[in-house]
Enzyme design. Structure first.
Site, PDB file in Angstrom:
ATOM      1  N   HIS A   1     -27.878  18.559  12.651  1.00 14.57           N
ATOM      2  CA  HIS A   1     -28.155  19.890  11.954  1.00 14.57           C
ATOM      3  C   HIS A   1     -28.210  19.808  10.443  1.00 14.57           C
ATOM      4  O   HIS A   1     -28.181  20.872   9.990  1.00 14.57           O
ATOM      5  CB  HIS A   1     -27.476  21.226  12.596  1.00 14.57           C
ATOM      6  CG  HIS A   1     -26.327  21.290  12.242  1.00 14.57           C
ATOM      7  ND1 HIS A   1     -25.480  21.905  12.959  1.00 14.57           N
ATOM      8  CD2 HIS A   1     -25.313  21.024  11.201  1.00 14.57           C
ATOM      9  CE1 HIS A   1     -23.979  21.816  12.383  1.00 14.57           C
ATOM     10  NE2 HIS A   1     -24.269  21.227  11.273  1.00 14.57           N
TER      11      HIS A   1
ATOM     12  N   HIS B   1     -21.825  28.580  10.487  1.00 20.03           N
ATOM     13  CA  HIS B   1     -21.106  27.788   9.403  1.00 20.03           C
ATOM     14  C   HIS B   1     -20.518  28.925   8.464  1.00 20.03           C
ATOM     15  O   HIS B   1     -20.776  29.412   7.410  1.00 20.03           O
ATOM     16  CB  HIS B   1     -21.612  26.872   8.540  1.00 20.03           C
ATOM     17  CG  HIS B   1     -22.165  25.729   9.398  1.00 20.03           C
ATOM     18  ND1 HIS B   1     -23.319  25.667  10.117  1.00 20.03           N
ATOM     19  CD2 HIS B   1     -21.766  24.392   9.320  1.00 20.03           C
ATOM     20  CE1 HIS B   1     -23.477  24.392  10.925  1.00 20.03           C
ATOM     21  NE2 HIS B   1     -22.675  23.893  10.045  1.00 20.03           N
TER      22      HIS B   1
ATOM     23  N   HIS C   1     -19.414  12.860  10.061  1.00 19.28           N
ATOM     24  CA  HIS C   1     -19.390  13.313   8.538  1.00 19.28           C
ATOM     25  C   HIS C   1     -18.206  14.025   8.011  1.00 19.28           C
ATOM     26  O   HIS C   1     -17.417  14.608   8.971  1.00 19.28           O
ATOM     27  CB  HIS C   1     -20.870  14.134   8.230  1.00 19.28           C
ATOM     28  CG  HIS C   1     -21.087  15.649   8.980  1.00 19.28           C
ATOM     29  ND1 HIS C   1     -20.698  15.657  10.367  1.00 19.28           N
ATOM     30  CD2 HIS C   1     -21.170  16.622   8.527  1.00 19.28           C
ATOM     31  CE1 HIS C   1     -21.129  16.975  10.640  1.00 19.28           C
ATOM     32  NE2 HIS C   1     -21.208  17.601   9.613  1.00 19.28           N
TER      33      HIS C   1
ATOM     34  N   GLU D   1     -17.802  18.520  15.366  1.00 22.09           N
ATOM     35  CA  GLU D   1     -19.057  19.394  15.622  1.00 22.09           C
ATOM     36  C   GLU D   1     -19.445  18.690  17.060  1.00 22.09           C
ATOM     37  O   GLU D   1     -20.342  19.236  17.416  1.00 22.09           O
ATOM     38  CB  GLU D   1     -20.197  19.454  14.561  1.00 22.09           C
ATOM     39  CG  GLU D   1     -19.891  20.267  13.708  1.00 22.09           C
ATOM     40  CD  GLU D   1     -21.017  20.357  12.439  1.00 22.09           C
ATOM     41  OE1 GLU D   1     -21.056  21.128  11.602  1.00 22.09           O
ATOM     42  OE2 GLU D   1     -21.916  19.438  12.518  1.00 22.09           O
TER      43      GLU D   1
END
Ligand code: DHB
Ligand code: FE
Length: 286
Positions: free
Chosen positions: A13, A60, A198, A245
């Site tokens: 995303h 977030h 990431h 995630e």
């Protein structure tokens, strides 16, 4: 007739993807490499238009902030506004919900002993709108619309303690049972979003682990129960702090039936912004 889950979609995303689309940069060579991985999915969405998307994502610190952090939150509202994450809201259509199916899923899943937070009002951030843009293309914010209603399902993967992969996988199974007990002929797709490897901060910022990401994809497809047993620390060590995630993908995978799925699309690309982009489309075998 009952509702049924026919397919699951998985995608990163990365917020810069939304920014590239919104500022007309998607034709640039850097972004072309990313978007070409979604050409198949955009056509597949048209050919296999669902009645409802159950979209597993993470907020977030946008809708919930750090004042209140539900582990699992189900959106039961009629609609959701794109959130302002500091640069103004993304110019994308309002997300229409499905309050009846969402309420039914909440009732069924809570009775299966998963404690969901019920959310009647919230804005949705890039975690939800970037996957929609990737799979449905850019839509005019006022005259356009997303192809179908969406039930947002937010998972805390931002502030520890976060739920385990095992709990996410089991929750997916409960969601499948909930959908299959809804008394209306609805074709439901479930999406698992976020990831892949990431890390956005600290000395390891920019960490990408292609091998681990691809092994995750292999295992998500062929051995999801095995992948569900992998502890958090492995995700963080191997795929970076935000690699966690990926546990959300196990919710969508757990909602699929127990036969080997049909792999309609598999895509992996590095880099997009600071992250690896991964994408799968799995259809349930009959
Ligand atoms: C990036 C990726 C994310 O998943 C996120 O939530 C924020 C930023 C990035 O790659 O920059
Ligand atoms: Fe993120």
């Amino acid at each position: 007739m009952a509702a049924r889950i026919t397919a699951s979609v998985y995608t990163s995303h990365v917020p810069a993807i939304g920014a590239a689309l919104d500022s007309g940069k998607s034709h640039e060579p850097y972004w072309q490499h990313v978007f070409k991985g979604y050409d198949y999915g955009k056509q597949w969405m048209k050919d296999n238009k669902p009645d409802v998307i159950f979209l597993v994502y993470n907020d977030h610190a946008t809708a919930f902030s750090l004042d209140m952090i539900p582990t699992f939150a189900i959106g039961t509202a009629a609609s959701y506004q794109p959130a302002d994450e500091g640069y103004g809201a993304r110019p994308v259509p309002v997300v229409q919900g499905h309050p009846e199916l969402a309420s039914h899923i909440a009732q069924s899943v809570i009775q299966q002993d998963f404690d969901l937070t019920i959310v009647n009002k919230m804005d949705v951030d890039h975690g939800l709108t970037v996957p929609l843009s990737l799979m449905c293309g850019q839509q005019d914010p006022t005259t356009g619309s997303w192809p179908c209603p969406v039930i947002p399902f937010a998972v805390n993967v931002v502030q520890y303690p976060v739920p385990s992969g095992q709990r996410c996988y089991n929750l997916g199974k409960a969601i499948r049972k909930a959908v299959e007990s809804y008394d209306e002929d609805l074709n439901v797709h479930i999406w698992g979003t976020g990831g892949m490897s990431h890390q956005l901060q600290g000395p390891r910022a920019g960490l990408i682990n292609r091998e681990w990401d691809n092994a995750f994809l292999d295992r998500l497809i062929a051995d999801p129960a095995g992948q569900a047993a992998v502890p958090h620390i492995d995700y963080v060590r191997e795929a970076g702090s935000e690699g966690i995630e990926l546990v959300m993908w196990l919710i969508a995978r757990g909602a699929m039936n127990d036969k080997p799925p049909v792999v309609k699309q598999r895509f992996y690309h590095v880099p997009a912004s600071n992250t690896a982009v991964g994408h799968l489309i799995l259809e349930n075998s009959k």
